[in-house]
Design a protein around this motif. Sequence first.
Motif, PDB file in Angstrom:
ATOM      1  N   PHE A   1     -12.663 -11.157  51.217  1.00  0.00           N
ATOM      2  CA  PHE A   1     -11.597 -10.204  50.930  1.00  0.00           C
ATOM      3  C   PHE A   1     -11.772  -8.929  51.740  1.00  0.00           C
TER       4      PHE A   1
ATOM      5  N   ALA B   1     -11.064  -5.287  52.003  1.00  0.00           N
ATOM      6  CA  ALA B   1     -10.597  -4.164  51.179  1.00  0.00           C
ATOM      7  C   ALA B   1     -10.093  -3.028  52.063  1.00  0.00           C
TER       8      ALA B   1
ATOM      9  N   TYR C   1     -15.333  -7.561  50.910  1.00  0.00           N
ATOM     10  CA  TYR C   1     -16.086  -8.154  49.792  1.00  0.00           C
ATOM     11  C   TYR C   1     -15.950  -9.658  49.948  1.00  0.00           C
TER      12      TYR C   1
ATOM     13  N   PRO D   1      -0.352   0.720  45.831  1.00  0.00           N
ATOM     14  CA  PRO D   1      -0.439  -0.068  44.597  1.00  0.00           C
ATOM     15  C   PRO D   1      -1.893  -0.381  44.264  1.00  0.00           C
ATOM     16  N   SER D   2      -2.107  -0.838  43.069  1.00  0.00           N
ATOM     17  CA  SER D   2      -3.447  -1.181  42.631  1.00  0.00           C
ATOM     18  C   SER D   2      -4.037  -2.267  43.534  1.00  0.00           C
ATOM     19  N   GLY D   3      -5.264  -2.073  43.966  1.00  0.00           N
ATOM     20  CA  GLY D   3      -5.914  -3.063  44.821  1.00  0.00           C
ATOM     21  C   GLY D   3      -5.658  -2.859  46.302  1.00  0.00           C
ATOM     22  N   SER D   4      -4.979  -1.762  46.653  1.00  0.00           N
ATOM     23  CA  SER D   4      -4.653  -1.563  48.064  1.00  0.00           C
ATOM     24  C   SER D   4      -5.813  -0.963  48.861  1.00  0.00           C
ATOM     25  N   GLY D   5      -6.882  -0.562  48.165  1.00  0.00           N
ATOM     26  CA  GLY D   5      -8.048  -0.054  48.870  1.00  0.00           C
ATOM     27  C   GLY D   5      -8.206   1.454  48.827  1.00  0.00           C
ATOM     28  N   LYS D   6      -7.388   2.136  48.032  1.00  0.00           N
ATOM     29  CA  LYS D   6      -7.459   3.598  47.960  1.00  0.00           C
ATOM     30  C   LYS D   6      -8.838   4.074  47.502  1.00  0.00           C
ATOM     31  N   SER D   7      -9.284   3.515  46.375  1.00  0.00           N
ATOM     32  CA  SER D   7     -10.571   3.951  45.832  1.00  0.00           C
ATOM     33  C   SER D   7     -11.699   3.615  46.787  1.00  0.00           C
ATOM     34  N   THR D   8     -11.611   2.442  47.403  1.00  0.00           N
ATOM     35  CA  THR D   8     -12.647   2.050  48.344  1.00  0.00           C
ATOM     36  C   THR D   8     -12.731   3.057  49.491  1.00  0.00           C
TER      37      THR D   8
HETATM   38  N1  LIG Z   1     -17.482  -4.294  44.165  1.00  0.00           N
HETATM   39  C1  LIG Z   1     -16.430  -5.062  44.485  1.00  0.00           C
HETATM   40  N2  LIG Z   1     -16.568  -6.388  44.608  1.00  0.00           N
HETATM   41  C2  LIG Z   1     -15.523  -7.177  44.941  1.00  0.00           C
HETATM   42  N3  LIG Z   1     -14.284  -6.719  45.165  1.00  0.00           N
HETATM   43  C3  LIG Z   1     -14.070  -5.409  45.057  1.00  0.00           C
HETATM   44  C4  LIG Z   1     -15.123  -4.510  44.706  1.00  0.00           C
HETATM   45  N4  LIG Z   1     -14.617  -3.262  44.674  1.00  0.00           N
HETATM   46  C5  LIG Z   1     -13.304  -3.387  44.978  1.00  0.00           C
HETATM   47  N5  LIG Z   1     -12.983  -4.663  45.210  1.00  0.00           N
HETATM   48  C6  LIG Z   1     -11.655  -5.164  45.597  1.00  0.00           C
HETATM   49  O1  LIG Z   1     -11.168  -4.402  46.632  1.00  0.00           O
HETATM   50  C7  LIG Z   1      -9.786  -4.175  46.478  1.00  0.00           C
HETATM   51  C8  LIG Z   1      -9.494  -2.715  46.643  1.00  0.00           C
HETATM   52  O2  LIG Z   1     -10.031  -2.029  45.546  1.00  0.00           O
HETATM   53  P1  LIG Z   1      -9.758  -0.507  45.299  1.00  0.00           P
HETATM   54  O3  LIG Z   1     -10.166   0.259  46.493  1.00  0.00           O
HETATM   55  O4  LIG Z   1     -10.401  -0.147  44.010  1.00  0.00           O
HETATM   56  O5  LIG Z   1      -8.193  -0.501  45.151  1.00  0.00           O
HETATM   57  P2  LIG Z   1      -7.280   0.638  44.558  1.00  0.00           P
HETATM   58  O6  LIG Z   1      -8.111   1.850  44.344  1.00  0.00           O
HETATM   59  O7  LIG Z   1      -6.228   0.826  45.586  1.00  0.00           O
HETATM   60  O8  LIG Z   1      -6.718   0.085  43.292  1.00  0.00           O
HETATM   61  C9  LIG Z   1      -9.393  -4.701  45.122  1.00  0.00           C
HETATM   62  O9  LIG Z   1      -8.656  -5.889  45.295  1.00  0.00           O
HETATM   63  C10 LIG Z   1     -10.688  -5.003  44.448  1.00  0.00           C
HETATM   64  O10 LIG Z   1     -10.587  -6.180  43.700  1.00  0.00           O
END
Ligand SMILES: Nc1ncnc2c1ncn2[C@@H]1O[C@H](COP(=O)(O)OP(=O)(O)O)[C@@H](O)[C@H]1O
Lengths: 334, 297
Positions: free
Chosen positions: A14, A16, A11, A35-42
């Motif tokens: 950044f 991800a 992004y 941890p939160s922000g580690s990219g799991k959801s992505t």
């Molecule tokens: N649409 C987006 N635009 C900008 N940054 C994003 C977006 N989606 C996720 N991120 C960033 O990508 C990183 C990983 O997000 P995410 O996969 O949701 O982490 P997790 O699920 O581990 O908490 C986070 O730091 C988040 O801020």
Amino acid sequence: MITVTDARKTYGDFVALDDVSLEIPAGSLTALLGPSGSGKSTLLRSIAGLEDLDGGNVRIDGEDVTHQPPQHRGIGFVFQHYAAFKHMTVRDNVAFGLTIRRRPKAEVARKVDDLLEIVGLDGFQHRYPAQLSGGQRQRMALARALAVDPQVLLLDEPFGALDAKVRADLRRWLRRLHDEVHVTTVLVTHDQEEALDVADRIAVLNKGRIEQVGDPVSLYERPENDFVMSFLGAVSRLGDRLVRPHDIVLERDHATAASRQAAEGAVGPLVAARVDRVVRLGFEVRIELTADDGERFVAQVTRAEAERRRYTAGEDVVAWALRSEEPVGAGPVA
Amino acid sequence: MSTTTQPVGAPPSPAPPSAAPARASSQGGRRRRGGPGGRALGLGVVGLWLSLMVLLPLAALTVRSFDDGLSGFWAAVTAPAALAALEVTLGVSVVVALVNAVMGTLVAWVLVRDEFPGQRVVNALIDLPFALPTIVASIVLLSLYGPNSPIGVHLNATRWGLGVALAFVTLPFVVRSVQPVLIELDREVEEAAASLGASNTTIFRRVVLPSLAPAVISGTGLAFARAVGEYGSVVLIGGNIPRETQVVSQYIQQQIEIDSPAAAAAVSVALLSVSFLTLFVLRVWATLSQRREASTA
Ligand SMILES: Nc1ncnc2c1ncn2[C@@H]1O[C@H](COP(=O)(O)OP(=O)(O)O)[C@@H](O)[C@H]1O
């Protein structure tokens, strides 16, 4: 089986997902933990096709789905906040994937009834999502995802919005469900306890990279680095090593400690420390100590052990760890 | 299974289910309520204000409309020119309202979901018909579509002209009522539908539209009511041709000018009744389709 190869997602500046490769065996229940922000959801959303990767590819059961939209990936997805169709009844929610495929009415009805029974929502067919508790909504969402017979089931922090008691119930229930249905399942969580409890495989993520993949026991007992060690459970720093608090043994003097450590075949430092506080937590007792070098750490012993030894605040002890022979990190950490 | 014993009356999503949501919310309600004295005062002020502003004038109008008795009222409303004006007004307004329902939703969609240069400007422009004196709108439309049209489109003194004028002044209603709902819409719900195999059109039809429906309905109702009562914007471009393009407001003015105020009042009351009934029905409809989502019974 899901195979992710060199998945990359950025992004702006950044990163991800930083060239993530991961293999998820068919029929497993794999947790993506970090941890939160580690990219799991992505990562999970990339498997689902809800995010487009900037590089790398995703295969599901051998088929390259990298450029397939979510509609054609054969997935079921469950969201943290349920994503219920609020204007539809529970029955219509669960039936959605089947009705849009124009399956025969009788077949839809049978399948929906079966699923509602499996998730324990029979009798709730005609309610609207607003009339359900959070846990019930999430079970409805699971039934809805399972209705289309997905090849893989993807769960994004599915219990994150629920309170602790419901969360624990629901994840055990998910585990039992998985043992029955055997659909390849990937679960995102930031809660190590949840991952250890429910998953048969865990992939630990940190800053868009995978730190370690393995079964819960080996991850907990043989972490490959400090991050995995700290993330999978409580740690104490003993000398130059990270150890689990329940592996710490406290002796009255240096000689006893040294001989018992040798008898156990353990290696590692012997650390002189003073007991600050003794806290009884149900069947476990937590002992807070300060080492000679000023480092504070925590040891955890059973109640029986604590009663035998009668630790008291102010007492001088010598600490060593049952298990510290595993290499923890690359040498001492400042 | 122990989890089925959860309390059922959970708050509307996405609020987290607390252990006792019903109790928590009723406590909140109790705290917000003022004392009995404060409540009576509030009711009194609101009642007085509404009476002065709405009820009294309406009553006066209704009384006036029966100056010539019931038969006089009936004769005034059913006069051929009056009926024709009512027909033109309601007909064009219905069409304009329906066009608004579709176009307004589309405009709101594009403004919320798409990104394009000049988006903020376009967004601000939507409110222009509210800000502009309607007679100015009429002049603009006349110079654009009138006898000297620079683009060669002549809508002067046609029902098309009426429609365009009414569509212009009612544009903001649907857009502004749909927009906030669209912004608040949970994108994950659409993603869930996609993961279940729904095509984009299916997602819109089965998932998005039902959530937008109350807003579309109420916006369309407001647009309709405004179109029915519109005067300024149709004065110049409408042409005021009896039985062709004369709208009710113009007919009423005509009755005043020929000194027949009772007839003017009678037609006004008829128009008012239609508008009120329409708004009322639409409101009930919108509430019903909303209640299903929010119901906690
Ligand atoms: N649409 C987006 N635009 C900008 N940054 C994003 C977006 N989606 C996720 N991120 C960033 O990508 C990183 C990983 O997000 P995410 O996969 O949701 O982490 P997790 O699920 O581990 O908490 C986070 O730091 C988040 O801020």
